[in-house]
Write an enzyme that holds these catalytic residues in place. Structure first.
Site, short mmCIF file in Angstrom:
data_model
loop_
_atom_site.label_atom_id
_atom_site.label_comp_id
_atom_site.label_asym_id
_atom_site.label_seq_id
_atom_site.Cartn_x
_atom_site.Cartn_y
_atom_site.Cartn_z
N ASP A 187 0.75 -1.23 -0.02
CA ASP A 187 0.14 0.08 -0.12
C ASP A 187 0.70 1.17 0.04
O ASP A 187 0.44 2.21 -0.59
CB ASP A 187 -0.84 0.06 1.14
N HIS A 215 -5.36 -3.73 4.91
CA HIS A 215 -4.70 -4.05 3.78
C HIS A 215 -5.99 -4.43 3.05
O HIS A 215 -5.66 -5.25 2.12
CB HIS A 215 -3.65 -5.05 3.91
#
Length: 372
Positions: A187, A215
């Site tokens: 990310d 996530h």
């Protein structure tokens, strides 16, 4: 001196469980080719780096291992395949004396499939691997990095399985939560790449964008305030960047027309995550701070480290959260940087964080209630 032992001839072993898959193959290539750069002749004489690969896909892994073994780096290579799905001998041999265990095993996400859809299959896979890790590895020494999706749910599964198996074997469970991490680095890699693309690679800068939370989707919280001030993008552009960071995985799945998910970028992010853990065992550094998805409380209900209580209070007691944590080789997580929330501006606090907390709580509960 290296932290693995006080004697020469020591080995730092990195195990990849699921090495024949899309992420596993690319990650293994990076580990085989790049980890050797960590070895310094004046510091690491007599120290060996060993890459141990495991997968149930015997023919694929045989080929991958043969291919990798032709690469001339000081990182030694061994691979392990089971004689049958019930055979645990190969897995246990792969795990024996491992310092860092990386788990990309599982099925990939397909078009139309959410990360939660993966749970039924991947939950059983990672639980089985965690059971073997608890039986073979020294849980006061090894670190476990979970890549398998859905990370928000599977990290609690791994932690719970490690503890339950250790308890059944009458082993000390103290500190296990401080040594198991979900790999959310992708990310931050995406956030940096997307802002870099927005700025048209201005001055060859590599933008740093903190990303916290979880996530998947809305649980991913990119803290874009500083980047917005630096590069001057509008509120609409910021909104688009947030959505792209949160759903970057969907972008890749769509682009590959169902033939795969984010394997190359995930492998790169996993490699970046693994490097400082290896450096701890090599003695190159005494500690490091990185953003990882980790349990903020131990199995007795106590905060795992300094700062965890403050982060729990700020996130409505969300038990698992990706935040900067400080890690040492002997103690695992020693501090949680709850002050990262100070980087959140009004947009983050009123919209992104509440949605993150709601989603994370649901994901975590799904993992805690999974019967595996």
């Amino acid at each position: 001196m290296p932290h693995i032992t006080e004697t020469t001839g020591s080995t730092v072993k990195v195990a990849v469980l699921g090495a024949a898959g899309g992420i596993g193959q690319s990650l293994s290539l990076l580990l085989k080719t790049q980890l050797s750069q960590l070895l310094k002749p004046d510091q690491h004489a007599g120290i060996r780096l060993e890459l141990a690969l495991y997968d149930i896909a015997a023919q694929v892994l045989d080929g991958v291992a043969a291919d990798l073994s032709h690469i001339n780096t000081p990182v030694s290579l061994k691979h392990y395949v089971p004689a049958s799905r019930e055979d645990q001998t190969a897995l246990h041999a792969c795990l024996e004396n491992s310092a860092v265990v990386i788990i990309p095993a599982g099925v990939p996400r397909k078009p139309g499939m959410t990360r939660d859809d993966l749970l039924a299959v991947n939950g059983k896979i990672v639980a089985g691997l965690a059971d073997s890790i608890a039986r073979v590895c020294d849980l006061k020494r090894a670190f476990v990095l979970v890549i398998s999706n859905p990370v928000n749910t599977l990290v609690p599964v791994v932690v719970n399985k490690l503890i339950s198996t250790a308890q059944s074997l009458k082993r000390d469970c103290k500190g296990i939560e401080r040594r198991v991490f979900g790999v959310t680095q992708l990310d931050m890699v995406r956030a940096s790449a997307f802002v870099q693309q927005y700025s048209d690679y201005e001055n060859n800068e590599l933008p740093h964008v903190p990303v916290i939370g979880g996530h998947s989707g809305e649980t991913i919280v990119p803290l874009l305030g500083a980047a917005q001030k630096r590069y001057g993008f509008s509120a609409d552009q910021r909104f688009a960047l947030v959505r792209r960071i949160q759903y970057g995985g969907d972008e890749v799945v769509k682009a590959k027309n169902g033939a795969g998910s984010a394997t190359l970028s995930m492998a790169y992010a996993a490699y970046v995550t693994a490097v400082p853990f290896v450096e701890l065992f090599l003695g190159t550094r005494d500690s490091f701070t990185g953003t990882l998805f980790v349990s903020l409380i131990d199995h007795s209900g106590k905060p795992i480290a300094a700062g965890a209580q403050e982060l729990l209070a700020a996130t409505d007691h969300t038990a698992y959260f990706a935040a900067p944590v400080t890690i040492t080789v002997h103690d695992g997580v020693t501090a949680v940087d709850y002050k990262v929330l100070d980087l959140a501006d009004e947009e983050d606090k009123t919209k992104l964080l509440p949605a993150c907390v709601k989603g994370l709580k649901s994901n975590i509960e799904a993992g805690l209630s999974l019967d595996v």
